[in-house]
Write an enzyme that holds these catalytic residues in place. Structure first.
Site, mmCIF file in Angstrom:
data_model
loop_
_atom_site.group_PDB
_atom_site.id
_atom_site.type_symbol
_atom_site.label_atom_id
_atom_site.label_comp_id
_atom_site.label_asym_id
_atom_site.label_seq_id
_atom_site.Cartn_x
_atom_site.Cartn_y
_atom_site.Cartn_z
ATOM 1 N N CYS A 48 0.861 -1.255 -0.025
ATOM 2 C CA CYS A 48 0.011 -0.007 0.084
ATOM 3 C C CYS A 48 0.768 1.249 -0.030
ATOM 4 O O CYS A 48 0.425 2.390 -0.596
ATOM 5 C CB CYS A 48 -1.012 0.086 1.109
ATOM 6 N N CYS A 51 1.771 3.690 -3.370
ATOM 7 C CA CYS A 51 0.613 4.541 -3.677
ATOM 8 C C CYS A 51 0.177 5.566 -2.517
ATOM 9 O O CYS A 51 -0.188 6.763 -2.862
ATOM 10 C CB CYS A 51 -0.748 3.808 -4.179
ATOM 11 N N HIS A 52 -0.153 5.297 -1.380
ATOM 12 C CA HIS A 52 -0.615 6.146 -0.370
ATOM 13 C C HIS A 52 0.390 6.803 0.571
ATOM 14 O O HIS A 52 0.023 7.696 1.311
ATOM 15 C CB HIS A 52 -1.624 5.237 0.704
ATOM 16 N N MET A 89 -7.575 1.424 -7.980
ATOM 17 C CA MET A 89 -6.889 0.665 -6.887
ATOM 18 C C MET A 89 -7.270 -0.923 -7.134
ATOM 19 O O MET A 89 -8.331 -1.180 -7.491
ATOM 20 C CB MET A 89 -7.601 1.045 -5.490
ATOM 21 N N HIS A 325 5.225 10.836 -11.205
ATOM 22 C CA HIS A 325 5.414 9.472 -11.052
ATOM 23 C C HIS A 325 6.375 8.835 -11.964
ATOM 24 O O HIS A 325 7.585 9.196 -11.967
ATOM 25 C CB HIS A 325 4.182 8.751 -11.148
ATOM 26 N N HIS A 367 -0.585 6.523 -16.458
ATOM 27 C CA HIS A 367 0.498 5.903 -15.560
ATOM 28 C C HIS A 367 1.183 5.114 -16.983
ATOM 29 O O HIS A 367 0.940 4.101 -17.490
ATOM 30 C CB HIS A 367 -0.027 4.533 -14.954
#
Length: 547
Positions: A48, A51-52, A89, A325, A367
Site C-alpha cells: 500500500c 501509492c498512499h 486501486m 510518477h 501511468h
C-alpha cells in the site's frame, strides 16, 4: 562507526518501521494485538505504501490518515480493499485472507508513525563491495548475447531472473531486494543496477560466466528508482538512487556503489505548502548533459541535478504539477514527459534548455511507465500513456518544430480493453502499440492486452485487437488473478514479452512471448524459479532508452 553499534542501530531502525511499530492510537479506534498490528504494518509497507505514502498522506492513492479512514469504518474499508475501485486501486481479495483484510481495516484507522531517517553514514555502514573493480573480469567470460538479456523482476522472491532472449532460457537467478521496481543498464552495457522496494540496490556484472553481484548498498527503507550517468566523459562514473523513505536521492560511485552525496527532497510543494514526505519517483539520465532528472512526487518538481561537481552540487528546479510518477523521453530525446498522475496531467520538461515546457491535461491517473513513441500517420511524432483510472490510451503530440499545432496537445484517445492499465509499449521497428490492464478487478480484463496497428491510427474505422494472454499461458486454475503486465520487446523488436503474474508466490506464473508481426504466441516460458514475475527490462532497449 563500530560494526557492533551500527548493527544494533540498524536493528533498532528496522524494529521501528511501520510494520513493527507500537504507536499509540485513539481510544475509540479499533484495537489490534501487537502481533496482528505488526503483520498489518508489513502488508501496508509491501502493498500500500507505494501509492498512499509511508505517512499515509496520499499521492496516487487517497489520504489514509485516521481522520479519513475512521469516517469510512471497518466494513467499508474491507470492501474497498477486497474489490478495488474504478479509480485504479486493485482488488486484494485474491491476495489477502479475510482475517488480514479485517486487521488491515483496523490498522488503517490507527495513527501512522514516521519511520527512522537513513543518513549517508547509515548507507556506508551497509555498503558491500563484493568484488573490487581491479578483480573483475577484463573481458566477457561468456558466449551470451548480452544485448538481448531480459532482467525479470521476481517480485515476491526478492530476486531477478536474467533470461537469454535468444534461447528463452534462464541464464541466472540473482538474490536482490524485495520487489525490485526497476532494472537500469549502465551506458557501457556491462552492469545492471536493480533497486528493490526495501531500498536495497545491487549492481550485477554481466561479464562473468554467470551474472554476479559485485556491489550492494541499502539506500533507504523504501526505494523505487535508479539510473547511471550517460553524458560524455561521465560514462558509468556515477549512479543515483531515489528513495520514498527517507525522501531523498543519493549519488554513488558508478562502479562500486560507494555512497558519495545525499540530498533531501523535503520542502514546499508547487502550491507553496510544506510536505514532510516528498518521495523520489522516476529518475532519467540525460545523454547530452552531466545531469540526472529527478522527479519529486509530492512537491510536483523535477530536479535537474548537475553531477559534474559533487562538492558544489547544482540543482535546477522545474515546477510542474503534483504528483509526479513515471515517464520517459520523446522520440527526439530532447523532452522529458512525466505523469503528474493524481493531477491528471503530463508534465513536459525541455532538457536542452533546462526549463518547463508544458502541462497537458489527460484522462484520469496517467501511468505510462516510460511511455511509447510512435509516428502517427496524421499527427506525426506522438508519445503515448495509459491510465490507471480510465480505459483509454492518450496520444500527445511531441513535435513543436515540425507540427506546432499539435505539440503538447492530446491529439487522440484510443479505447483500451479496460482501465487500471500500467504500461504501454512499442518499438521503432514495430507497427504495433500494446497496452495492458493488470490491476483491473475483472479477471478477463486483467489477463488481456489490447494491440493497435500504428499505421492505421488515422483511420476512424481502424479496429484494435484484444488478446487473452493469460489463457495462452495455460496455468490452470489459480487462487490469484492471472494479471498480465508490462510488455517488453526483445533487441530486434520482433517479439514482445508479457508476464502472467498470479500475485501469489506459491502458485505458478509464466512469461508469454508473442510474435510482434503475427500477434501469435511464440513461446510460453515456465519454470518453477519464475516466482511472481512482473517487470522485464531488455538490456539493449533499456540501455538506449528505446520505447
Amino acid at each position: 562507526m563500530h560494526k557492533g553499534i551500527l548493527k544494533a542501530r540498524n536493528a533498532l531502525a528496522l524494529a521501528t518501521l511501520p510494520f513493527a511499530m507500537g504507536a499509540a492510537f485513539a481510544a475509540d479506534a479499533p484495537a489490534l494485538s501487537a502481533e496482528a498490528k505488526a503483520a498489518s504494518g508489513k502488508i501496508y509497507f509491501e502493498r500500500c505504501a507505494g501509492c498512499h505514502g509511508m505517512l499515509r498522506k496520499g499521492a496516487t492513492g487517497k489520504n489514509l490518515e485516521p481522520a479519513n479512514t475512521a469516517k469510512l469504518g471497518s466494513s467499508r474499508l474491507e470492501k474497498i480493499m477486497s474489490y478495488g475501485t474504478e479509480g485504479g486501486m486493485p482488488n486484494f481479495d485474491d491476495i489477502l485472507t479475510k482475517d488480514e483484510l479485517k486487521n488491515m481495516a483496523s490498522y488503517l484507522q490507527m495513527p501512522p508513525e514516521a519511520p527512522p531517517e537513513w543518513s549517508l553514514a547509515d548507507m556506508k555502514g551497509t555498503w558491500k563491495l563484493h568484488v573490487p573493480v581491479d578483480q573483475r573480469p577484463t573481458k566477457k567470460m561468456n558466449n551470451v548475447n548480452l544485448n538481448n538479456i531480459f532482467s525479470v523482476t521476481l517480485r515476491d522472491a526478492g530476486e531477478v531472473a536474467l533470461i537469454d532472449g535468444d534461447t528463452k532460457k534462464i541464464w541466472g537467478i540473482v538474490k536482490t531486494g524485495y520487489a525490485v521496481h526497476i532494472s537500469r543498464i549502465s551506458l557501457s552495457g556491462r552492469y545492471i543496477h536493480v533497486v528493490g522496494r526495501d531500498g536495497r540496490l545491487d549492481m550485477i556484472d554481466l561479464w562473468y560466466e554467470k551474472p554476479t553481484v559485485v556491489a550492494t548498498v541499502k539506500a533507504g527503507f523504501e526505494s523505487r528508482s535508479v539510473d547511471t550517468s550517460k553524458a560524455k566523459g561521465f560514462e558509468d562514473k556515477y549512479a543515483v538512487v531515489g528513495s520514498y523513505w527517507p525522501p531523498q536521492y543519493t549519488i554513488l560511485d558508478g562502479l562500486t556503489l560507494e555512497p558519495l552525496k545525499n540530498v533531501s527532497t523535503r520542502g514546499t510543494t508547487v502550491d507553496g505548502a510544506y510536505h514532510p514526505e516528498p518521495r523520489v519517483a522516476s529518475i532519467l539520465a540525460s545523454t547530452t548533459k552531466p545531469e540526472f532528472l529527478v522527479s519529486v512526487k509530492e512537491t510536483g518538481m523535477v530536479k535537474m541535478v548537475d553531477y559534474s561537481d559533487l562538492t558544489n552540487l547544482r540543482e535546477t528546479t522545474i515546477n510542474t504539477a503534483k504528483f509526479l510518477h513515471d515517464g520517459g523521453y520523446d522520440s527526439s530525446k530532447r523532452y522529458f514527459l512525466v505523469a503528474a498522475n493524481a493531477s491528471n496531467k503530463i508534465a513536459v520538461v525541455d532538457i536542452k534548455e533546462g526549463k518547463f515546457e508544458a502541462l497537458v491535461d489527460t484522462a484520469k491517473i496517467p501511468h505510462p511507465g516510460r511511455g511509447a513513441n510512435i509516428n502517427h500517420p496524421k499527427y506525426g511524432p506522438v508519445w503515448a500513456t495509459s491510465h490507471l483510472g480510465a480505459d483509454v490510451i492518450t496520444l500527445i503530440g511531441t513535435d513543436p518544430k515540425g507540427r506546432p499545432e499539435h505539440a503538447w496537445k492530446v491529439v487522440q484517445e484510443l479505447k483500451n480493453h479496460g482501465a487500471n492499465s500500467l504500461f504501454v509499449k512499442t518499438h521503432p521497428k514495430s507497427d504495433n502499440l500494446w497496452a495492458d490492464s493488470p490491476l483491473n478487478p475483472d479477471p478477463k480484463l486483467a489477463g488481456s492486452v489490447t494491440v493497435y496497428k500504428v499505421s492505421e491510427l488515422g483511420n476512424p474505422d481502424a479496429k484494435s485487437e484484444v488478446i487473452d494472454i493469460a489463457a495462452a499461458a495455460n496455468l490452470g486454475k489459480t487462487k490469484g488473478l492471472q494479471r498480465v503486465v508490462q510488455g517488453e520487446y526483445n533487441e530486434k523488436g520482433d517479439e514482445i514479452w508479457y508476464s502472467v503474474w498470479t500475485g501469489n508466490k506459491t502458485e505458478p506464473s509464466a512469461i508469454v512471448v508473442i510474435d510482434d508481426k503475427t500477434r501469435k504466441v511464440k513461446q510460453v516460458i515456465k519454470d518453477k524459479r519464475l516466482v511472481t514475475p512482473t517487470g522485464k527490462f531488455n538490456v539493449h532497449n533499456t540501455q538506449h532508452d528505446v520505447y
